[in-house]
Scaffold this active site. Structure first.
Site, short mmCIF file in Angstrom:
data_model
loop_
_atom_site.label_atom_id
_atom_site.label_comp_id
_atom_site.label_asym_id
_atom_site.label_seq_id
_atom_site.Cartn_x
_atom_site.Cartn_y
_atom_site.Cartn_z
N ASP A 63 0.87 -1.17 0.00
CA ASP A 63 0.00 0.00 0.00
C ASP A 63 0.91 1.23 0.00
O ASP A 63 2.03 1.19 0.53
CB ASP A 63 -0.93 0.00 1.22
CG ASP A 63 -2.20 0.79 0.95
OD1 ASP A 63 -2.21 1.61 0.02
OD2 ASP A 63 -3.19 0.60 1.69
N CYS A 64 0.42 2.30 -0.58
CA CYS A 64 1.32 3.39 -0.96
C CYS A 64 2.03 4.03 0.23
O CYS A 64 1.39 4.43 1.21
CB CYS A 64 0.55 4.42 -1.77
SG CYS A 64 -0.02 3.73 -3.33
#
Length: 742
Positions: A262-263
């Protein structure tokens, strides 16, 4: 380039990928392992690639890999996932995936999208306050998993090439990604944010609830990517947990693809988790060795220094890059896929896709109340309608989140105008409804209309990524609006709730002026039309709630940070599987304009399983400590598990209207075992029947998969004793006796 082995189509993908990776410098390798720092490498003819696109319920504007412009101004916006799930229609879920992937591939061909779409979201809804509920398929892990398998198959599969002898060479229409792994379902609670939350989870809950949809997505859906989440699980950031990523996802479940963060997860490990007081270089090395192949962010650029400092081997980077490039080769990014090459602008926003969006909304809408059969309304008798509430003329609210630009909105006002004269007043300027200054003007139009529709609920300003709810009530002055408008109305009042999470509308259920209640989720671009067609009987509602609607005081009894599904101390249980208190509406609830009857005529079932000397019995804790069984259970990993339960249910439409019914099948474990669920979904089918028609619905259940329970150690066990297969709301109960012998 003709001399490069990676360009030779006759070679296997893994050989070609190795040749390509071997041609990269250390710096280039690090760049290629980030989603947005990839650069062109002209000396080997390699263009850059942007990995991040989204397709949760249509191609979204989110992500660097996708953009809309005058060439591609829009894409079909289907209902948010929570509403589509309420259809309990597996065929619909896959068909939507196919439509979305066609538009996605068309956009790629037009240079407006990538080929890797980080969807779907398949986290189980554990707490009714969770803001991302709209993105998910609900609270039952099996239902969530079945949705994941069908949607992923719709996105990825190319007809005729669904299965190959080597899954790592199977061509992909687009690449899907099941996220967020694992035990992620909190945005922010009393100062605890998802970025630093440490989810304390038992192995029992991990196996039974949090991991199961992901296992199904990888094993049965053959998804080509899994995203690890921001949070920690039992002290370890998920993106740095080799057990989760390497052992489970890569080895046990056999992922054919890549793992992505996830970013900015690596940055959060350093900045917020402060895990092991790692530097970015150290954290990057940790997550790479744990099995994370692609960084959504720029932290992996530090792998250059990490290698030089001896923190990680360059060969570990090579392995991840091989996974990445094999996926791109399967997508035809290097070679093209001739059967998909013709997709283009003509395949965007087709009549078929727009109609599918409307059908998805119609099938998902849930009829919660219908006193005196008020609905459907007859347009010949009801000619004027007052549409009141913040969502009476909704547009963007119907999109929910992770959406693109719709082909064409049909608002509730427009949808209802096809059936009569519409007057509308918002009453509240938006869903937050902070003041009551505009309520009276809305009340006034209810006085003269033949029927009044109150469009209330929530919005992504209240429930969304980064936004968890504080309570389960209608926001601020919406309740006042409902009560005042209902009191003033001349005709019947229909309450229409546009929201993802459950709302305690007990006040409305007991208001004699409110005859009918509809839940419409966030119904997508055709929402206004779909709602109107349900209201006026062009479509008979058959949706079922995929989550429990709790009373508001439920959230006062336990914090969001308590991860346990079973009751713990004074904390109540969670979901229909472990909570038996009073609810506003239970999981699986939904009415119809007709009535259905179930029949089952076969005999009871029994199964005696022969054990050999290498198969051992496992003990189980019983509420009655004096109760003894010769063989309480056996691990399902120790038996062949080929035994099946096959039965047919006769479903009869005993009403006067055509309609569809979602037949939900549950298993109930033997009585007396400590900590088992009350029941759990093991199968479902959506069937359409004309008035007075009957149909036989066949179910084939694997005994081990459908009747197992998970013990406190995380073992999946098949208990001996009297199980039950329950159809619907206890409409039919089929005893199934399991015994063991040698």
């Amino acid at each position: 380039m003709a001399q490069f082995a990676y360009c030779d189509k006759s070679l296997p993908y893994n050989v070609r990928a190795k040749d390509l990776v071997d041609r990269l410098t250390l710096v280039e390798k690090a760049q290629q392992m980030t989603d947005n720092s990839s650069v062109d490498i002209p000396r080997i003819g390699l263009p850059h690639y942007k990995w991040w696109s989204e397709a949760l319920h249509g191609v979204a504007e989110t992500g660097d890999g996708t953009h809309f412009d005058s060439l591609v101004p829009s894409a079909t916006v289907f209902p948010n996932v929570i509403l589509t799930t309420a259809s309990f229609n597996k065929t619909l879920w896959k068909t939507i995936g196919q439509a979305v992937s066609t538009e996605a591939r068309a956009m790629h061909n037009l240079g407006r999208a990538g080929l890797t779409f980080w969807s779907p979201t398949i986290n189980v809804v554990r707490d009714p306050r969770w803001g991302r509920t709209l993105e998910t398929p609900g609270e039952d892990p099996y239902v969530v998993g079945v949705y994941a398998v069908n949607y992923v198959r719709g996105l990825q599969d190319i007809e005729g090439q669904e299965n190959t002898s080597d899954p790592n060479s199977r061509p992909l229409k687009v690449s899907a990604c099941c996220k967020h792994f694992a035990a992620y379902d909190l945005e922010e609670f009393q100062g605890v944010r998802r970025l630093e939350f440490d989810a304390k989870v038992t192995e029992q809950d991990m196996v039974e609830t949090f991991n199961r949809p992901f296992e199904m997505c990888v094993k049965d859906g053959d998804v080509s990517s899994v995203m690890c989440s921001f949070n920690r699980v039992n002290g370890i950031p998920t993106c740095a947990d080799a057990y989760l990523l390497k052992k489970l996802v890569r080895e046990d479940w056999n992922l054919h693809g890549y793992v992505v963060a996830d970013c900015d997860s690596i940055n959060e490990i350093v900045k917020n988790h402060k895990w092991l007081n790692d530097t970015v270089e150290e954290a990057s090395a940790q997550v790479l060795k744990a099995g994370m192949d692609l960084d959504c962010g720029k932290s992996y650029l530090k792998l250059v220094d990490a290698v030089k400092q001896g923190l990680v081997k360059e060969a570990d980077m090579d392995k991840s890059l091989n996974y990445l490039y094999v996926v791109l080769m399967r997508l035809g990014w290097f070679d093209g896929i001739p059967s998909l090459a013709s997709l283009g602008k003509k395949d965007m926003c087709t009549e078929e896709n727009v109609e599918l969006a409307a059908e998805a909304a119609r099938e998902g809408i849930v009829l919660l109340q219908n006193d005196n059969e008020t609905l459907p309304l007859d347009p010949a008798k009801f000619k004027s309608f007052a549409l009141i509430g913040p969502h009476a003329n909704a547009t963007d609210v119907m999109k929910g989140n992770y959406a693109g630009f719709p082909c064409k909105f049909i608002t509730p006002v427009e949808g209802f105008s096809a059936f009569g004269q519409v007057t509308y007043e918002l009453g509240c300027l938006d869903a937050k409804c902070p003041n009551d200054t505009t309520i009276q003007s809305a009340v006034d139009i209810a006085k003269n209309a033949d029927a009044t529709f109150l469009f209330v609920g929530l919005s992504t300003a209240i429930e969304a990524e980064w936004r968890d709810r504080k309570d389960l009530l209608l926001p601020a002055n919406q309740t006042l609006l409902v009560n005042k408008a209902a009191e003033a109305s001349k005709g019947p009042v229909i309450l229409v709730i546009m929201a993802a999470t459950g709302i305690d509308i007990s006040f409305a259920k007991t208001n004699p002026k409110i005859k009918s209640i509809l839940w419409v989720g966030y119904p997508g671009e055709q929402g206004g039309r779909a709602i109107a067609e349900v209201v006026f009987g062009m479509h008979n509602p058959g949706g079922r709630l995929p989550i429990t609607w709790y009373e508001n005081n439920y959230v006062d009894k336990l914090p969001m940070t308590s991860m346990a599904l079973r009751p713990v101390g004074d904390y109540p249980g969670r979901t229909y599987k472990f909570f038996n208190g009073s609810t506003v509406y239970p999981f699986g609830y939904g009415l119809s304009y007709t009535s259905f009857k179930y029949e089952y005529n076969s005999a009871d079932m029994s199964l005696d399983i022969k054990l050999n000397r290498l198969q051992h019995c496992q003990g189980l804790p019983y509420n009655d400590t004096n109760y003894k069984q010769n063989c309480s259970s056996v691990s399902i990993d120790d038996v062949t598990c080929n035994d099946e339960i096959t039965f047919e249910i006769t479903v009869q439409n005993v009403g006067s209207r055509d309609g569809s019914d979602a037949v939900l099948v549950y298993s109930v474990p033997p009585e007396g075992i400590v900590g088992t669920p009350f029941k759990q979904v093991v199968g479902f089918e959506r069937v359409y029947l004309q008035a007075n028609e009957s149909v036989n619905v066949k179910f084939v259940l694997n005994v081990c998969q459908s009747l197992n329970i998970v013990d406190v150690s995380g073992y999946r066990l098949l208990p001996s004793g009297l199980h039950k297969i329950v159809v619907g709301d206890n409409a039919i109960s089929i005893p199934v006796k399991i015994s063991y012998s040698r």
